[in-house]
Design an enzyme around this catalytic site. Structure first.
Site, PDB file in Angstrom:
ATOM      1  N   ARG A  54      -0.825   2.277   1.516  1.00 52.55           N
ATOM      2  CA  ARG A  54      -1.100   1.707   0.201  1.00 52.55           C
ATOM      3  C   ARG A  54      -0.394   0.376   0.044  1.00 52.55           C
ATOM      4  O   ARG A  54       0.370  -0.030   0.892  1.00 52.55           O
ATOM      5  CB  ARG A  54      -0.654   2.687  -0.876  1.00 52.55           C
ATOM      6  N   GLY A  55      -0.755  -0.299  -1.051  1.00 50.74           N
ATOM      7  CA  GLY A  55      -0.205  -1.637  -1.264  1.00 50.74           C
ATOM      8  C   GLY A  55      -1.225  -2.636  -0.777  1.00 50.74           C
ATOM      9  O   GLY A  55      -1.730  -2.509   0.344  1.00 50.74           O
ATOM     10  N   ALA A  56      -1.580  -3.611  -1.592  1.00 52.48           N
ATOM     11  CA  ALA A  56      -2.706  -4.484  -1.279  1.00 52.48           C
ATOM     12  C   ALA A  56      -2.726  -5.017   0.156  1.00 52.48           C
ATOM     13  O   ALA A  56      -3.693  -4.794   0.887  1.00 52.48           O
ATOM     14  CB  ALA A  56      -2.753  -5.620  -2.307  1.00 52.48           C
ATOM     15  N   ARG A  97     -11.101   2.024  -2.391  1.00 55.01           N
ATOM     16  CA  ARG A  97     -10.376   1.733  -3.642  1.00 55.01           C
ATOM     17  C   ARG A  97     -10.882   0.386  -4.166  1.00 55.01           C
ATOM     18  O   ARG A  97     -11.108  -0.534  -3.387  1.00 55.01           O
ATOM     19  CB  ARG A  97      -8.858   1.675  -3.415  1.00 55.01           C
ATOM     20  N   GLN A 204       5.927   5.420  -6.882  1.00 56.67           N
ATOM     21  CA  GLN A 204       6.136   4.511  -5.734  1.00 56.67           C
ATOM     22  C   GLN A 204       7.512   3.849  -5.794  1.00 56.67           C
ATOM     23  O   GLN A 204       8.101   3.520  -4.775  1.00 56.67           O
ATOM     24  CB  GLN A 204       5.053   3.416  -5.687  1.00 56.67           C
ATOM     25  N   ASP A 245      -2.186  -6.736  -7.224  1.00 58.87           N
ATOM     26  CA  ASP A 245      -3.341  -6.204  -6.499  1.00 58.87           C
ATOM     27  C   ASP A 245      -4.543  -7.124  -6.617  1.00 58.87           C
ATOM     28  O   ASP A 245      -5.430  -7.116  -5.754  1.00 58.87           O
ATOM     29  CB  ASP A 245      -3.676  -4.802  -7.011  1.00 58.87           C
ATOM     30  N   ASN A 255      -1.813  -5.175 -11.586  1.00 62.73           N
ATOM     31  CA  ASN A 255      -0.785  -4.549 -10.756  1.00 62.73           C
ATOM     32  C   ASN A 255      -0.630  -3.120 -11.242  1.00 62.73           C
ATOM     33  O   ASN A 255      -1.278  -2.683 -12.185  1.00 62.73           O
ATOM     34  CB  ASN A 255       0.540  -5.333 -10.859  1.00 62.73           C
ATOM     35  N   LYS A 256       0.254  -2.379 -10.587  1.00 65.36           N
ATOM     36  CA  LYS A 256       0.439  -0.968 -10.915  1.00 65.36           C
ATOM     37  C   LYS A 256       0.567  -0.728 -12.426  1.00 65.36           C
ATOM     38  O   LYS A 256       1.242  -1.512 -13.127  1.00 65.36           O
ATOM     39  CB  LYS A 256       1.698  -0.445 -10.213  1.00 65.36           C
TER      40      LYS A 256
END
Ligand SMILES: CSC[C@H]1O[C@H](OP(=O)(O)O)[C@H](O)[C@@H]1O
Length: 362
Positions: A54-56, A97, A204, A245, A255-256
């Protein structure tokens, strides 16, 4: 001393001999370090969807290698047949995603590589695609280090920082984006004190950022998301660094979930709020944050994941957006590998891309 040697793991790597994508299963951190060897497109798709990777930037790298693995065994001998297979795999991985633009940016880069080599044999195209995926991974290290250097130029030793979610090594290849100034600062004796939002619902921050910073010897304090206002009002935070993101052309940033709230708090307390954004995460085709597709995720992530028992009544309605959009008015600057973009972002982000297009070395 390179503090990241202490982390000594690879977030995403290719095992070409075994036709496998090897990742750390991030859903098991911080308790277990387990490497997964993903061989099928379905396994890679699921690993991205389940945030095992995960994570862009890391999602983009995984998708690029996944696309290569998906066409490596192709028996097509002509370009049209090969391109049809390539396009099918690309479309499938793109459906994993929706929010992090790096997924689509990396897949499109692979298609651009394919088209550049359209006149070559299928085998030569496969070789070129493998190299493109390696390049995407290798570039991330230099990109994030450059973001770290620009970010560090805004800071002084001993400062208190706050971050949300994980935009660290585990979201990239080495330095992370929001953590890059922290890691470079650690190498240069800055002694930052970092407040780490746990970042519900998937934690996270608690599971990944706290793990990374602790192992790197950085002074990190874990807080619940609802404590950010307190640490800010106590004067313990001098700057906020977050990842992203997808950044729209006007600087609105996805973002998150929870990031926009942190930005509003920082704005209220007069604390600089920095978005660390590789240009691969800036989507100039997206005019404003309203154009960004926000991923909705399963209710169980809120009602029962992580708990020995269910924490909410059966049948309760749940709203679980994985991201939110921070309005550009609450962003002090956007730190990229080509420099620091200040408001008005519609202009400054164009300048950043002009530097990139000019071939300026980072
Ligand atoms: C450096 S990109 C990190 C970015 O991605 C995370 O989302 P997720 O954990 O769902 O992949 C989060 O928004 C981070 O800021």
């Amino acid at each position: 001393m390179d503090t990241l040697q202490s982390l000594n793991f690879e977030t995403v790597e290719l095992d070409d001999q075994k036709n496998a994508l090897v990742i750390i299963d991030q859903t098991l951190l911080p308790n277990k370090v387990v490497y997964l060897s993903l061989k099928t497109m379905a396994e890679i798709w699921q690993a991205i969807y389940d945030l095992q990777v995960r994570g862009a930037p890391a999602i983009g790298i995984a998708a690029a290698y996944g696309l290569y693995l998906g066409i490596k065994q192709s028996s097509a001998t002509d370009f049209d047949a090969f391109f049809a297979e390539f396009s099918k795999v690309k479309k499938y991985l793109a459906s994993s995603r929706p929010t992090a633009v790096n997924l689509f940016w990396a897949l499109d880069r692979m298609e651009t590589c394919l088209m550049k080599n359209a006149s070559a044999s299928v085998e030569k195209i496969k070789t070129a695609l493998l190299q493109e995926a390696h390049d995407i991974k290798a570039e991330d290290i230099h990109t994030c280090r450059a973001i770290g250097e620009y970010g560090l130029s805004l800071l002084k030793p001993g400062m208190g920082l706050l971050t949300h979610c994980n935009a660290g090594q585990l979201a990239t290849v080495k330095y992370g984006t929001a953590t890059a100034p922290m890691y470079l600062g650690q190498e240069q004796g800055y002694n930052f004190k970092v407040f780490v939002d746990e970042t519900r619902p998937l934690l996270q921050g608690a599971r990944l950022t706290a793990y990374e910073l602790n192992r790197a010897g950085i002074d990190a304090t874990l807080i619940c998301d609802n404590m950010a206002a307190t640490v800010m009002s106590n004067g313990w935070v001098n700057a906020v660094f977050v990842g992203c993101d997808r950044v729209a052309a006007n600087g609105d940033t996805a973002n998150k979930i929870g990031t926009s709230g942190v930005a509003i708090l920082a704005h209220y307390y007069g604390i600089p709020f920095y978005v660390c954004a590789p240009t691969s995460t800036i989507d100039m085709n997206c005019q404003t944050g309203r154009d960004i597709h926000i991923e909705q995720r399963p209710a169980e992530e809120i009602t029962e994941k992580w708990y020995a028992q269910r924490m909410a009544p059966q049948g309760i309605k749940v709203f679980n957006p994985a991201f939110d959009v921070t309005e550009n008015a609450n962003i002090t600057a956007i730190i990229t590998e080509y420099g620091i973009a200040q408001p008005p972002f519609t202009t400054s982000l164009k300048d950043i891309f002009n530097k990139k297009l000019s071939g300026k070395k980072i």
